[in-house]
Design a protein around this motif. Sequence first.
Motif, mmCIF file in Angstrom:
data_model
loop_
_atom_site.group_PDB
_atom_site.id
_atom_site.type_symbol
_atom_site.label_atom_id
_atom_site.label_comp_id
_atom_site.label_asym_id
_atom_site.label_seq_id
_atom_site.Cartn_x
_atom_site.Cartn_y
_atom_site.Cartn_z
ATOM 1 N N LYS A 233 -5.181 -2.775 -0.403
ATOM 2 C CA LYS A 233 -4.606 -3.864 0.384
ATOM 3 C C LYS A 233 -3.282 -3.446 1.013
ATOM 4 O O LYS A 233 -2.972 -3.809 2.159
ATOM 5 N N GLN A 234 -2.498 -2.676 0.258
ATOM 6 C CA GLN A 234 -1.230 -2.180 0.800
ATOM 7 C C GLN A 234 -1.482 -1.258 1.992
ATOM 8 O O GLN A 234 -0.757 -1.300 2.987
ATOM 9 N N LEU B 212 -2.167 -3.335 5.077
ATOM 10 C CA LEU B 212 -0.929 -3.880 5.637
ATOM 11 C C LEU B 212 -0.164 -2.819 6.429
ATOM 12 O O LEU B 212 0.381 -3.103 7.505
ATOM 13 N N ALA C 163 -1.909 -2.214 9.722
ATOM 14 C CA ALA C 163 -1.632 -3.323 10.637
ATOM 15 C C ALA C 163 -0.277 -3.162 11.319
ATOM 16 O O ALA C 163 -0.111 -3.512 12.496
ATOM 17 N N ALA C 164 0.696 -2.623 10.592
ATOM 18 C CA ALA C 164 2.028 -2.403 11.170
ATOM 19 C C ALA C 164 2.063 -1.163 12.049
ATOM 20 O O ALA C 164 2.591 -1.182 13.161
ATOM 21 N N PRO D 53 7.140 -0.552 0.815
ATOM 22 C CA PRO D 53 5.904 0.008 1.366
ATOM 23 C C PRO D 53 5.139 0.923 0.414
ATOM 24 O O PRO D 53 3.936 1.125 0.600
#
Length: 206
Positions: free
Chosen positions: A107-108, A111, A114-115, A128
């Motif tokens: 999941k990290q 994320l 996505a960034a 992070p």
Amino acid sequence: MVEIHELTRRYGNLEALRGLNLSILPGETFGLLGPNGAGKSTTIKILATLLRPTSGTARLLGYDLVDQANDRLSPTEASRRRDPLVDAFALTDDIGRPIGGYSKGMKQKVLLIAALQHDPEILLLDEPLDGLDVAAQEHLKGILRKHTAAGRTVIYSSHILEVVERICDRVGIIHRGRLVALGTPHQLIAENGQSSFAELFLSLTG
């Protein structure tokens, strides 16, 4: 890259930010630090346009984060940029599965993808490395080095002081909604007569 002027944020009677002033430079990895409740996460949420400030201004690349918050990447371009990152973070075989079945580390990675797929001039990262395996951590650190080498900016928030001290060019320490220290880790240690960055942090934040 980033200009923050007299930034305040109130939650009812609680003043989470109290007139924060800060400038962050191109090509800089900037560490934003503070204990729980200091105003660090509020600052990051304002910079990410997830919160509106009560007063004051914050500008990224000259854009006002209140009046110009909705400038976005097109879906087509986002998809084109996403695929190499999915491969680099070893998610290619899992990309079709519902995210509810992903581990914390996976999941990290989502994320981070996505960034990063925006190829942003300014990259905001809050803890992070949390949940990432060693390979993914090293890959991310390599991305950050390339990002700043190209004259772009990283704002890095973490409670892992050793990592912050190692990778950040400058740090800003927030305590009770105010900026209490600003400079390079080594400069701040020397100026405050401390023997380590952890001692410095504790002396400033109690």
